[in-house]
Scaffold this motif. Structure first.
Motif, PDB file in Angstrom:
ATOM      1  N   GLU A  90       3.335  12.930  -4.198  1.00 28.04           N
ATOM      2  CA  GLU A  90       4.576  12.190  -3.395  1.00 28.04           C
ATOM      3  C   GLU A  90       4.197  10.970  -3.089  1.00 28.04           C
ATOM      4  N   VAL A  91       4.861  10.418  -3.244  1.00 27.41           N
ATOM      5  CA  VAL A  91       4.359   8.667  -2.545  1.00 27.41           C
ATOM      6  C   VAL A  91       5.610   8.109  -1.748  1.00 27.41           C
ATOM      7  N   PHE A  92       4.969   7.638  -0.035  1.00 28.99           N
ATOM      8  CA  PHE A  92       5.706   7.154   0.846  1.00 28.99           C
ATOM      9  C   PHE A  92       4.976   5.822   1.030  1.00 28.99           C
ATOM     10  N   MET A  93       5.168   4.847   1.500  1.00 24.05           N
ATOM     11  CA  MET A  93       5.049   3.497   1.656  1.00 24.05           C
ATOM     12  C   MET A  93       5.594   3.394   3.313  1.00 24.05           C
ATOM     13  N   ASP A  94       4.892   2.585   3.846  1.00 22.31           N
ATOM     14  CA  ASP A  94       4.783   2.022   5.874  1.00 22.31           C
ATOM     15  C   ASP A  94       6.800   1.737   5.743  1.00 22.31           C
ATOM     16  N   MET A  95       7.628   1.747   6.556  1.00 23.47           N
ATOM     17  CA  MET A  95       8.688   1.401   6.647  1.00 23.47           C
ATOM     18  C   MET A  95       8.229  -0.308   7.231  1.00 23.47           C
ATOM     19  N   VAL A  96       9.209  -1.630   7.013  1.00 19.63           N
ATOM     20  CA  VAL A  96       9.017  -2.884   7.494  1.00 19.63           C
ATOM     21  C   VAL A  96       9.832  -3.151   8.225  1.00 19.63           C
ATOM     22  N   MET A 140       1.152  -1.713   0.096  1.00 20.59           N
ATOM     23  CA  MET A 140       0.088   0.329   0.156  1.00 20.59           C
ATOM     24  C   MET A 140       0.841   1.337  -0.136  1.00 20.59           C
ATOM     25  N   ARG A 141       0.437   2.313  -0.670  1.00 16.83           N
ATOM     26  CA  ARG A 141       1.045   3.470  -0.633  1.00 16.83           C
ATOM     27  C   ARG A 141      -0.162   5.091   0.242  1.00 16.83           C
ATOM     28  N   ASP A 142       0.710   5.835   0.422  1.00 19.64           N
ATOM     29  CA  ASP A 142       0.215   6.594   0.534  1.00 19.64           C
ATOM     30  C   ASP A 142       0.793   7.898  -0.448  1.00 19.64           C
ATOM     31  N   LEU A 143       0.051   8.613  -1.161  1.00 19.12           N
ATOM     32  CA  LEU A 143      -0.153   9.635  -2.201  1.00 19.12           C
ATOM     33  C   LEU A 143      -0.511  10.752  -1.186  1.00 19.12           C
ATOM     34  N   TYR A 144       0.359  11.889  -1.150  1.00 20.14           N
ATOM     35  CA  TYR A 144       0.764  13.092  -0.839  1.00 20.14           C
ATOM     36  C   TYR A 144       1.048  13.986  -1.957  1.00 20.14           C
ATOM     37  N   ILE A 145      -0.425  15.413  -1.904  1.00 25.41           N
ATOM     38  CA  ILE A 145      -0.073  15.699  -3.713  1.00 25.41           C
ATOM     39  C   ILE A 145      -0.102  17.136  -3.100  1.00 25.41           C
ATOM     40  N   ALA A 155     -10.104   7.449   2.470  1.00 27.51           N
ATOM     41  CA  ALA A 155     -10.588   8.275   2.560  1.00 27.51           C
ATOM     42  C   ALA A 155      -9.026   9.855   2.789  1.00 27.51           C
ATOM     43  N   GLY A 156      -9.993  10.469   1.320  1.00 29.10           N
ATOM     44  CA  GLY A 156      -8.982  11.814   1.826  1.00 29.10           C
ATOM     45  C   GLY A 156      -8.906  12.680   2.463  1.00 29.10           C
ATOM     46  N   GLU A 181      -2.996  17.502  -0.449  1.00 30.20           N
ATOM     47  CA  GLU A 181      -4.496  16.435  -0.580  1.00 30.20           C
ATOM     48  C   GLU A 181      -3.758  15.063   0.184  1.00 30.20           C
ATOM     49  N   VAL A 182      -4.368  14.039   0.758  1.00 30.65           N
ATOM     50  CA  VAL A 182      -3.068  13.267   1.490  1.00 30.65           C
ATOM     51  C   VAL A 182      -4.129  11.940   0.891  1.00 30.65           C
ATOM     52  N   TYR A 183      -3.669  10.928   0.646  1.00 27.04           N
ATOM     53  CA  TYR A 183      -5.110   9.899   0.517  1.00 27.04           C
ATOM     54  C   TYR A 183      -3.700   8.278   1.134  1.00 27.04           C
ATOM     55  N   PRO A 184      -3.995   8.144   2.408  1.00 30.21           N
ATOM     56  CA  PRO A 184      -3.101   7.210   2.778  1.00 30.21           C
ATOM     57  C   PRO A 184      -3.754   5.537   2.348  1.00 30.21           C
ATOM     58  N   SER A 185      -3.066   4.754   2.555  1.00 29.47           N
ATOM     59  CA  SER A 185      -3.137   3.298   2.192  1.00 29.47           C
ATOM     60  C   SER A 185      -3.868   3.114   0.551  1.00 29.47           C
ATOM     61  N   THR A 186      -3.076   3.338  -0.517  1.00 34.80           N
ATOM     62  CA  THR A 186      -4.209   3.625  -1.945  1.00 34.80           C
ATOM     63  C   THR A 186      -3.351   1.598  -2.578  1.00 34.80           C
ATOM     64  N   GLY A 187      -4.428   1.938  -3.234  1.00 32.02           N
ATOM     65  CA  GLY A 187      -4.005   0.331  -4.065  1.00 32.02           C
ATOM     66  C   GLY A 187      -3.690   0.705  -5.396  1.00 32.02           C
TER      67      GLY A 187
END
Length: 96
Positions: A87-93, A1-6, A36-37, A54-60
């Motif tokens: 900008e695209v971010f993902m959780d650290m494993v 899953m990726r989080d988008l920050y625009i 849910a943005g 705009e922030v969109y968490p956990s996008t598929g």
């Protein structure tokens, strides 16, 4: 899953017209895509411009394309100053 920050800039004069468009767009995306943005802005304006995010968490898969179509359909580009920066971010494993 990726989080988008625009983030992008909005002329202060255009902010009242843009807010309901982005809000409706995000509500439709939440219904259609289950994401849910959030909409945020910097507290200060500079040279008559506000910075919005705009922030969109956990996008598929497929969300970016759905978002791009929704942005165009809502007429967002006509009311912003310049480009939307994604900008695209993902959780650290964590390491075991």
């Amino acid at each position: 899953m990726r989080d988008l920050y625009i983030y992008y800039q909005v002329r202060e004069a255009d902010a009242p017209a843009l807010l309901p468009r982005v809000s409706a767009m995000q509500a439709a995306l939440a219904h259609q895509q289950g994401v849910a943005g959030q909409l945020k802005r910097r507290p200060e304006a500079r040279d008559g411009l506000q910075t919005w995010m705009e922030v969109y968490p956990s996008t598929g898969e497929g969300f970016s394309a759905a978002l791009a179509a929704a942005v165009e359909q809502a007429g967002v580009p006509a009311l912003i100053a310049g480009a939307r920066h994604v900008e695209v971010f993902m959780d650290m494993v964590p390491c075991a």
